[in-house]
Design an enzyme around this catalytic site. Structure first.
Site, PDB file in Angstrom:
ATOM      1  N   SER A 158      96.134  45.404   0.706  1.00 31.54           N
ATOM      2  CA  SER A 158      95.843  43.973   0.790  1.00 31.54           C
ATOM      3  C   SER A 158      96.355  43.422   2.129  1.00 31.54           C
ATOM      4  CB  SER A 158      96.469  43.270  -0.421  1.00 31.54           C
ATOM      5  OG  SER A 158      95.944  41.999  -0.573  1.00 31.54           O
ATOM      6  N   ASP A 331      87.153  45.884  -6.866  1.00 29.04           N
ATOM      7  CA  ASP A 331      87.886  44.862  -6.094  1.00 29.04           C
ATOM      8  C   ASP A 331      86.877  43.871  -5.514  1.00 29.04           C
ATOM      9  OD1 ASP A 331      89.400  43.354  -4.337  1.00 29.04           O
ATOM     10  OD2 ASP A 331      90.380  45.074  -3.386  1.00 29.04           O
ATOM     11  N   HIS A 364      91.432  44.198  -7.691  1.00 35.37           N
ATOM     12  CA  HIS A 364      92.184  44.317  -6.437  1.00 35.37           C
ATOM     13  C   HIS A 364      93.567  44.933  -6.640  1.00 35.37           C
ATOM     14  CE1 HIS A 364      93.604  43.274  -2.468  1.00 35.37           C
ATOM     15  NE2 HIS A 364      94.566  42.520  -2.972  1.00 35.37           N
TER      16      HIS A 364
HETATM   17  N1  LIG Z   1      99.214  40.929  -6.203  1.00 36.24           N
HETATM   18  C1  LIG Z   1      99.596  41.261  -4.859  1.00 36.24           C
HETATM   19  C2  LIG Z   1      98.439  41.548  -4.010  1.00 36.24           C
HETATM   20  C3  LIG Z   1      97.705  40.330  -3.576  1.00 36.24           C
HETATM   21  O1  LIG Z   1      96.863  40.642  -2.529  1.00 36.24           O
HETATM   22  C4  LIG Z   1     100.468  40.178  -4.283  1.00 36.24           C
HETATM   23  O2  LIG Z   1     100.717  39.197  -4.974  1.00 36.24           O
HETATM   24  O3  LIG Z   1     100.954  40.320  -3.183  1.00 36.24           O
END
Ligand SMILES: N[C@@H](CCO)C(=O)O
Ligand SMILES: CC(=O)SCCNC(=O)CCNC(=O)[C@H](O)C(C)(C)COP(=O)(O)OP(=O)(O)OC[C@H]1O[C@@H](n2cnc3c(N)ncnc32)[C@H](O)[C@@H]1OP(=O)(O)O
Length: 396
Positions: A158, A331, A364
């Site tokens: 991410s 995702d 994701h």
């Molecule tokens: N759930 C993760 C990934 C979000 O992109 C976060 O809160 O950082």
């Protein structure tokens, strides 16, 4: 350079937690000079005598340096405990693993809660806007401080993947291998839109106080909680939510996690509502609203092609880095199509790149979950890169 070292705890792989004050501060892209730069980080494993076995793991939006040991605020295992440790895909018996809290964060690295040298007061909402390049520049100062010239690998999911790409673009000679996971070379209009809804939820909270909520001994808990609830939906998938909760009603609504403001209409609530409330309220206990605003903005600004004359291949021309781009089939926040764009650009740049789409219906956040194919992909890429490095060393 001042360093504070916290005691090693024995609930995961052997590790150290430190906060270092890095000399010279940091010049931000916006033109502001941060006179003081502190970086909080954890390390696991041992740096080899030749300093060639360091893996930097970059965390996502709300992650932190507690990669593989108990989190001090939540008491939960580190966010990648299942991935990082002795014998695990990121093997701390072989590699020296570093994970630092990002610039702008709220777990010890310089951010909105830090003191501004000019005013002597906490920055709060006056913290300057930062970019992914600033975040990576702060990490690079940490890596310098650790005496590491070239990282064996930079890995992140991410927003962590945005950092991995930025490392490869900004410091091509310092990254032997890069693994951007569930990410994109730019933040899409849809993702900026979601971030904006999150931000507006925070601004609408009566405890926001223009970002100076701490002066009022308050936190915009409702706004931040709603921001997380909304964002959390984007981290999952329809299949995952249906499987977990379907349309089940929570019958003990009276004892369920309370809504931050209004009671549940009709005296009952769906399990999925209760779940989201739980996600929102537990998030508020570990994260700061000004950090959330600062970091979401840094993600929104991210657009590697735009910074390089509109051609995403440009930042990677001449790159010697080995890339493995990973996406997850369900995702919809950072869809496979965006990874494919990246892979095509890396191919155009003549870079060494492989691409894996992991079949998963968990959305994701699948990169944070048990996905055996994903584990195999990480292990395989690291092993392959190590063999390549050994070959090059033999040739040299
Ligand atoms: N759930 C993760 C990934 C979000 O992109 C976060 O809160 O950082
Ligand atoms: C890369 C990085 O830097 S990490 C980023 C920061 N970390 C995160 O984002 C982690 C937070 N995210 C999560 O926990 C995500 O839900 C996931 C997808 C990663 C975890 O998925 P899972 O392990 O399947 O957990 P799940 O989504 O079911 O959530 C479990 C939690 O919901 C709670 N829960 C489950 N059902 C309900 C319900 N009906 N009502 C209320 N609470 C519920 C559980 O009690 C549990 O609470 P806890 O986390 O306080 O122990």
């Amino acid at each position: 350079m001042g360093i504070s070292v916290l005691p090693i705890v024995v609930d995961g792989p052997a590790h150290e937690h430190r906060t270092v004050c890095l000399e010279g501060g940091l010049d931000l892209e916006c033109g502001v000079h941060l006179a003081s730069l502190e970086v909080a980080y954890c390390t696991y494993g041992t740096l080899s005598p030749t300093r060639d076995n360091a893996i930097l793991v970059c965390h996502a939006l709300t992650g932190d340096q507690y990669l593989a040991e108990q989190h001090p605020l939540t008491g939960k295992p580190g966010w990648w405990s299942r991935m990082v440790g002795p014998g695990l895909p990121i093997d701390t018996d072989r590699y020296f693993v570093v994970c630092s809290n990002v610039l702008g964060g709220c777990m010890g690295t310089t951010g909105p809660r830090s003191i501004c040298a000019t005013t002597g007061k906490a920055w709060d909402s006056a913290f300057p806007p930062i970019t992914m390049h600033d975040i990576v520049a702060a990490q690079a100062k940490l890596i310098d401080h650790l005496g590491i010239g070239r990282l064996f690998a930079v890995i992140g999911g991410s927003m962590g993947g945005m950092q991995a790409l930025t490392w490869a673009a900004d410091f091509p000679d310092r990254v032997f291998a890069a693994m951007p996971i569930a990410t994109s070379p730019f933040h899409s209009a849809q993702n900026i839109a979601f971030n904006e809804v999150s931000r507006q939820a925070i601004f609408a909270d009566p405890d926001w106080h223009d970002g100076h909520y701490r002066d009022f001994d308050a936190i915009p808990a409702r706004g931040l909680g709603v921001a997380r609830m909304m964002a959390h939906i984007t981290y999952l998938s329809e299949e995952a939510l249906s499987r977990k909760f379907g349309r089940r009603i929570r019958h003990d609504a009276a004892t369920a996690v309370p809504a931050s403001s209004s009671p549940s209409l009709f005296g009952e609530m769906f399990e999925v509502e209760s779940y989201l409330r739980h996600q929102g309220s537990s998030f508020v206990r570990r994260f700061d609203a000004n950090s959330y605003l600062t970091i979401t903005r840094a993600m929104d600004y991210f657009d590697l092609a735009a910074e390089h004359d509109g051609d995403l291949a440009n930042p990677f021309r001449e790159s010697q880095t080995r890339f493995c781009v990973v996406s997850f089939s369900s995702d919809w926040l950072f869809p496979t199509s965006q990874s494919r764009l990246l892979v095509r650009a890396l191919n155009r740049a003549g870079a060494n790149v492989s691409f894996v789409e992991i079949e998963s219906d968990r959305g994701h956040d699948a990169f944070l979950l048990e996905e055996p194919d994903f584990d195999r992909t990480i292990r395989g890429f690291i092993n392959g890169a190590a063999e390549h490095a050994a070959l090059l060393a033999g040739e040299g």
